[in-house]
Design an enzyme around this catalytic site. Structure first.
Site, PDB file in Angstrom:
ATOM      1  N   ASP A 425      26.422  89.612  29.802  1.00  0.00           N
ATOM      2  CA  ASP A 425      27.619  90.448  29.757  1.00  0.00           C
ATOM      3  C   ASP A 425      28.001  90.705  31.210  1.00  0.00           C
ATOM      4  O   ASP A 425      27.264  91.381  31.942  1.00  0.00           O
ATOM      5  CB  ASP A 425      27.322  91.781  29.066  1.00  0.00           C
ATOM      6  CG  ASP A 425      27.227  91.656  27.554  1.00  0.00           C
ATOM      7  OD1 ASP A 425      27.143  90.522  27.063  1.00  0.00           O
ATOM      8  OD2 ASP A 425      27.226  92.702  26.871  1.00  0.00           O
ATOM      9  N   HIS A 481      20.469  85.886  29.161  1.00  0.00           N
ATOM     10  CA  HIS A 481      20.079  84.926  28.134  1.00  0.00           C
ATOM     11  C   HIS A 481      20.212  83.499  28.659  1.00  0.00           C
ATOM     12  O   HIS A 481      20.898  83.250  29.655  1.00  0.00           O
ATOM     13  CB  HIS A 481      20.938  85.123  26.887  1.00  0.00           C
ATOM     14  CG  HIS A 481      20.689  86.418  26.181  1.00  0.00           C
ATOM     15  ND1 HIS A 481      20.269  86.488  24.873  1.00  0.00           N
ATOM     16  CD2 HIS A 481      20.796  87.713  26.600  1.00  0.00           C
ATOM     17  CE1 HIS A 481      20.123  87.758  24.520  1.00  0.00           C
ATOM     18  NE2 HIS A 481      20.452  88.526  25.555  1.00  0.00           N
ATOM     19  N   SER A 569      23.664  93.625  39.453  1.00  0.00           N
ATOM     20  CA  SER A 569      22.919  92.400  39.718  1.00  0.00           C
ATOM     21  C   SER A 569      23.775  91.200  39.369  1.00  0.00           C
ATOM     22  O   SER A 569      24.865  91.340  38.837  1.00  0.00           O
ATOM     23  CB  SER A 569      21.613  92.396  38.925  1.00  0.00           C
ATOM     24  OG  SER A 569      21.806  93.005  37.666  1.00  0.00           O
TER      25      SER A 569
END
Length: 624
Positions: A425, A481, A569
């Site tokens: 995301d 992911h 990040s």
């Protein structure tokens, strides 16, 4: 039912033997109005009365005899929206609360598909939509009634003529004299039209009264544009017109007339919630020239906000940064003085600060910060997706690395390994080459794929390849992911600094965020894309980078790969040269230095090596 207003005797006051009949008692409604008038008079004559009244009024419950009823307010607001066949069609309606303590706080919203709405017959009734809580889409906080219809082209032309006429209607009488008409023709930039102004004026003046009104001007523009176009250039921005049809030219000029006035009648681009609440307009449509509004690269390094394009809703979203933080980041990352400070110890200071903050956020005391964090980002964190109940998080970091419910992030084309998906995301940028990335986004003088991957992961194919940058903000789901299916070959940890990954630093030529920050490089060996480098990069306040897989594991795209502890990040994926074709919308936004807001599992691109799917099948599995 209700209280009828009392009627007073209108007889004049004269002497008389009989007593005048007693006046009827005032109704509850009249008593309420009388008290309001008295309070208003008292406040008007007393300094600071408003504050006093507000304080006393909120300090007690309302008495039964003081309750007059609930005011039901109906606000009617019309907004014209340009709808493109293949363009954005999801309209977002946001409700803001404004008071002396908080300005423009989002309290509710709804989204409507204009295409779906326009297929309904809403002439005799309105569509009632639920307003959703920004922090939980399952909670309804109110309702809103809307109606929608397609405007007749004739009405569009008349509306446009009214706007054009206003440019040179110096006496504001709604009509054009010959001199005003002449000025308008000159503003249109058509040399041929200027030579025969009087002829055109007579042609427009149908009733021969010596003036041209709005209807006559609309008729002239509509008829003449078909025969011999009058308008060669936009009178506002000077752009050459006639590239499309007359309706596109009208839309373009209407958008130009509206921009920056706060009085927009037509929207052809995208507004953020904040911009819409302030009445701002930014041109970001095919009818506007993109150079008129700088996004991404320039605004990211100079403004106190960042604009990103939400891929799902097709809207611009404003990522606001605290003004004090902006000033400090500019001073540190965008100046030679800041560069000197970085070289003389700020690197170690940022690293120590991040480590201390990481420990603090893992302490039991940090759990009290969770409600404050949710309040700060209440319209950007959907608690309905969170797997565990809020009270189960014993520290802030436990909440920060929260897991989502199964199915919250569906994976596009799950069975098709030729389709790569988004790893986080995040706000995404895609580039077909390193040269493109440094020209459009990464301004560090020493950035290179070799520097990013380190000497232990060197590959000529990767060094000349394409890359995608996933920038995570604090409010995001912070687990990343796997974007492609394959086998994990190695993990290489590269120590380094902890600069911010905010565009203010990324766009700076004075520091090299991606090649100097602490990071972990992993290599995924795939059949469809060759080798793919997955780089997890730490940033300011990021306590740690944790991986949930090991060398030798086979991973499927969409598998949970790891997470970042507290802070912002970034993940960068590097593909071999010509191994992937990124989706066109992602490349188009990146070419304008505009980040795209994406979710885990959304489609990223397709392998150019093994195309098992036909184009029409690719469209079916697209997840946006």
């Amino acid at each position: 039912m209700g209280h009828s207003p009392s009627r007073h005797n209108a007889c004049g006051g004269g002497g008389g033997d009989g007593e005048s009949p007693p006046s009827p008692l005032p109704s509850r409604f009249e008593r309420f109005r009388r008290r309001l008038r008295l309070r208003h008079r008292d406040r008007a004559g007393r300094p600071g009365g408003d504050a006093h009244a507000s304080e006393s009024g909120t300090g007690r419950a309302i008495a039964v005899d003081e309750f007059a009823g609930i005011a039901r307010i109906r606000i009617v607001k019309e907004k014209k929206v340009v709808v493109e066949t293949n363009g954005p069609h999801i309209a977002r309606i946001s409700v803001f609360e404004t008071n002396r303590f908080s300005k423009n706080t989002l309290v509710g919203y709804c989204e409507v598909d204009l295409f779906e709405l326009l297929t309904k017959d809403l002439d005799e009734h309105s569509e009632v939509l639920s307003l959703l809580d920004p922090s939980s889409s399952a909670t309804i906080v109110g309702s809103i009634s809307i109606s929608c219809y397609i405007e007749d082209p004739v009405e569009t032309e008349q509306s446009f003529a009214r706007r054009v006429l206003a440019i040179v209607d110096y006496n504001e009488d709604g009509e054009l004299s010959l001199s005003e008409f002449s000025d308008l023709m000159k503003a249109f930039g058509n040399k041929l039209a200027v030579a025969k102004i009087e002829e055109l004026f007579r042609q427009a003046d149908k009733n021969g009264d010596g003036i041209v009104d709005m209807d006559e001007l609309a008729a002239l523009l509509a008829n003449q544009q078909e025969k011999e176009p009058l308008i060669s250039n936009c009178p506002v921005c000077g752009e050459i017109l006639g590239k499309h049809d007359k309706i596109n030219d009208m839309i373009h000029m209407t958008l130009c007339f509206d921009e920056g006035t706060g009085n927009q009648i037509m929207t052809g681009g995208f507004l953020t919630d904040k911009q819409a609440s302030y009445g701002w307009m930014f041109k970001l449509s095919e009818w506007a020239h993109f150079s008129s509004y700088d996004v991404g690269l320039h605004s990211g390094s100079t403004a106190s906000h960042i604009l990103v394009f939400d891929r799902r809703t097709k809207r611009l979203v404003e990522e606001v940064i605290d003004g004090k933080i902006v000033l400090s980041m500019r001073a540190l990352y965008q100046s030679k003085v800041g560069l000197t400070l970085i070289d003389t110890g700020v690197k170690d200071l940022l690293k120590n600060l991040s480590e201390k903050q990481g420990k603090k956020m893992s302490s039991p005391e940090s759990a009290k910060d969770i409600p404050k964090f949710l309040e700060l980002f209440k319209d950007q964190i959907n608690l309905d997706e969170v797997k565990d109940p809020l009270e189960s998080f014993k520290t802030f970091n436990e909440f920060f690395v929260r897991q989502l419910k199964p199915g919250a992030r569906p994976i596009a084309c799950y069975e098709q390994d030729t389709i790569a998906t988004c790893a986080a995301d995040s706000r995404l940028m895609t580039f077909s080459s390193v040269d493109e990335s440094t020209r459009l986004w990464i301004k560090g003088r020493k950035f290179s794929i070799e520097g990013l991957l380190g000497k232990d992961v060197h590959s000529d194919a990767l060094c000349n390849g394409s890359l995608v940058i996933f920038r995570l903000a604090p409010q995001d789901y912070h687990r990343f992911h796997v974007p492609v299916s394959g086998t994990l070959e190695k993990f290489v940890e590269i120590p380094g600094c902890l600069y911010t990954v905010n565009p203010i630093a990324v766009n700076s030529k004075y520091c090299n965020v991606f090649t100097e920050n602490k990071r972990v490089v992993s290599i995924i060996s795939t059949s469809e894309f060759g080798k793919v480098a997955f780089v997890a990069i730490g940033a300011t306040m990021v306590g740690s980078i944790e991986f949930l897989k090991e060398e030798g594991d086979y991973v499927h795209k969409g598998d949970e790969f790891g997470y970042f502890a507290f802070g912002g990040s970034t993940v960068i994926c590097v593909f071999e040269k010509d191994a992937i074709e990124f989706d066109a919308d992602l490349l188009a936004n990146s070419a304008r230095s505009l980040e795209t807001l994406v979710s885990v599992g959304m489609r990223l691109g397709v392998s150019t090596r093994n195309r098992d799917l036909q184009p029409q099948e690719l469209e079916k599995c697209s997840l946006e």
